[in-house]
Design an enzyme around this catalytic site. Structure first.
Site, PDB file in Angstrom:
ATOM      1  N   ASN A  12      -6.043  -6.674   0.625  1.00 43.91           N
ATOM      2  CA  ASN A  12      -4.625  -6.103   0.387  1.00 43.91           C
ATOM      3  C   ASN A  12      -3.823  -6.209   0.764  1.00 43.91           C
ATOM      4  O   ASN A  12      -3.653  -5.882   1.598  1.00 43.91           O
ATOM      5  CB  ASN A  12      -5.096  -4.506  -0.367  1.00 43.91           C
ATOM      6  N   LYS A  14      -0.783  -6.425   0.336  1.00 50.19           N
ATOM      7  CA  LYS A  14       0.750  -5.546   0.292  1.00 50.19           C
ATOM      8  C   LYS A  14       1.908  -6.596   0.024  1.00 50.19           C
ATOM      9  O   LYS A  14       1.912  -7.817  -0.825  1.00 50.19           O
ATOM     10  CB  LYS A  14       1.023  -4.498   1.616  1.00 50.19           C
ATOM     11  N   HIS A  95      -3.324   2.424  -6.427  1.00 52.22           N
ATOM     12  CA  HIS A  95      -3.379   2.629  -5.268  1.00 52.22           C
ATOM     13  C   HIS A  95      -2.157   3.545  -5.033  1.00 52.22           C
ATOM     14  O   HIS A  95      -0.891   4.021  -5.713  1.00 52.22           O
ATOM     15  CB  HIS A  95      -3.019   0.946  -4.573  1.00 52.22           C
ATOM     16  N   GLU A  97      -0.212   4.314  -3.207  1.00 48.64           N
ATOM     17  CA  GLU A  97       1.261   3.460  -2.450  1.00 48.64           C
ATOM     18  C   GLU A  97       2.436   3.710  -3.876  1.00 48.64           C
ATOM     19  O   GLU A  97       3.307   3.980  -3.916  1.00 48.64           O
ATOM     20  CB  GLU A  97       1.851   2.700  -1.957  1.00 48.64           C
ATOM     21  N   GLU A 165     -10.121   5.820  -1.029  1.00 49.21           N
ATOM     22  CA  GLU A 165      -9.166   5.075  -0.277  1.00 49.21           C
ATOM     23  C   GLU A 165      -8.493   6.812   0.368  1.00 49.21           C
ATOM     24  O   GLU A 165      -7.566   6.903  -0.428  1.00 49.21           O
ATOM     25  CB  GLU A 165      -7.411   4.135  -0.403  1.00 49.21           C
ATOM     26  N   GLY A 171      -3.577   3.172   6.337  1.00 45.41           N
ATOM     27  CA  GLY A 171      -2.212   2.193   7.738  1.00 45.41           C
ATOM     28  C   GLY A 171      -2.261   3.213   8.925  1.00 45.41           C
ATOM     29  O   GLY A 171      -1.283   2.743   9.487  1.00 45.41           O
ATOM     30  N   SER A 210      -7.593   2.219   6.933  1.00 42.86           N
ATOM     31  CA  SER A 210      -8.027   1.855   7.934  1.00 42.86           C
ATOM     32  C   SER A 210      -9.609   1.120   8.491  1.00 42.86           C
ATOM     33  O   SER A 210     -10.303   1.385   9.518  1.00 42.86           O
ATOM     34  CB  SER A 210      -7.660   3.471   9.261  1.00 42.86           C
TER      35      SER A 210
END
Ligand code: PGA
Length: 249
Positions: A12, A14, A95, A97, A165, A171, A210
């Protein structure tokens, strides 16, 4: 990993990289890794160029989001069919985000997933608890509720993919323990089998958050972990390939 399921390592990317950098990174992955499917998801605006660059390679190209509608007055949005047309075979949906920054709830994600299936894209639906939810002991119930609400009928037979996730692992360099990952993947598998029947035993369940070359082998050895959705480490070709090579044969 799950016996009988071919593993998938998905990157991904991003909102990173110029067009030139995207194509260069993709080309560095062209040879693939034996026994593992590789997928890269560049920013939607780069999907077509990366897909063209990857023609004839072993690497599939996916997108990072799509709209739920077929077409219409949605300035700035992109439909699933447009992404398919641009060369995408997969799309990441729900996701955290997107859930956090664009207020996407399970109903929104479900609508987008239906649109992806209708356009012939394989959806990768992301679920995962926040740190507060895990500390309160609600990780499994949150994930189960997100799965229930975000996944439409037809998902399993079309080869839909789920990514667990945990929001707090994305991250951050922090990951759940292997026991915690295994417990959530077992819960997801059983929830999918309850709802969709034995066909869901071959649904790919990815872990994301991660994942690095150093921790990949331990995660991949767990039952019902059929690959990874990789963010930061997917931007470095050598790291992404090292993660894929960590998958047991
Ligand atoms: P990360 O991101 O690997 O950088 O934690 C994972 C993701 O957001 O898909």
């Amino acid at each position: 990993m799950t016996p009988g399921i071919r593993p998938l390592i998905a990157g991904n990317w991003k909102m990173h990289g110029s067009l030139r950098e995207a194509v260069r990174l993709a080309e560095a992955l062209r040879g693939g890794v034996p026994g593992v499917d590789l997928l890269i998801c560049p920013p939607n605006v780069h999907v077509h160029s990366v897909a063209v660059a990857m023609l004839g390679s072993r690497v599939a190209v996916g997108a990072q989001d799509c709209h739920a509608a077929l077409q219409g007055a949605h300035t700035g949005d992109v439909s699933a069919a447009m992404l398919r047309d641009a060369g995408a075979t997969h799309v990441i949906l729900g996701h955290s985000e997107r859930r956090a920054n664009h207020a996407e709830d399970d109903t929104t994600v479900c609508g987008k997933t239906e649109a992806a299936l209708a356009a012939g894209l394989i959806p990768i639906v992301c679920v995962g608890e926040t740190e507060a939810e895990r500390l309160a002991g609600h990780a499994e119930s949150v994930v189960t509720r997100q799965l229930e609400g975000s996944i439409p009928y037809g998902f399993v037979t079309a080869g839909g993919i789920v990514a667990y996730e945990p929001v707090w692992a994305i991250g951050t360099g922090r990951t759940p323990t292997e026991e915690e990952v295994a417990a959530i993947h077992d819960t997801m598998r059983e929830a999918l089998v309850d709802r969709f029947g034995p066909a869901a035993r071959t649904t790919r369940l990815l872990y994301g958050g991660s994942v690095k070359p150093a921790n990949a082998a331990g995660i991949f050895a767990l039952p019902d972990v059929d690959g990874a959705l990789v963010g930061g480490a997917s931007l470095v070709a050598a790291d992404f390939l090292a993660i894929a090579r960590a998958m047991p044969e």
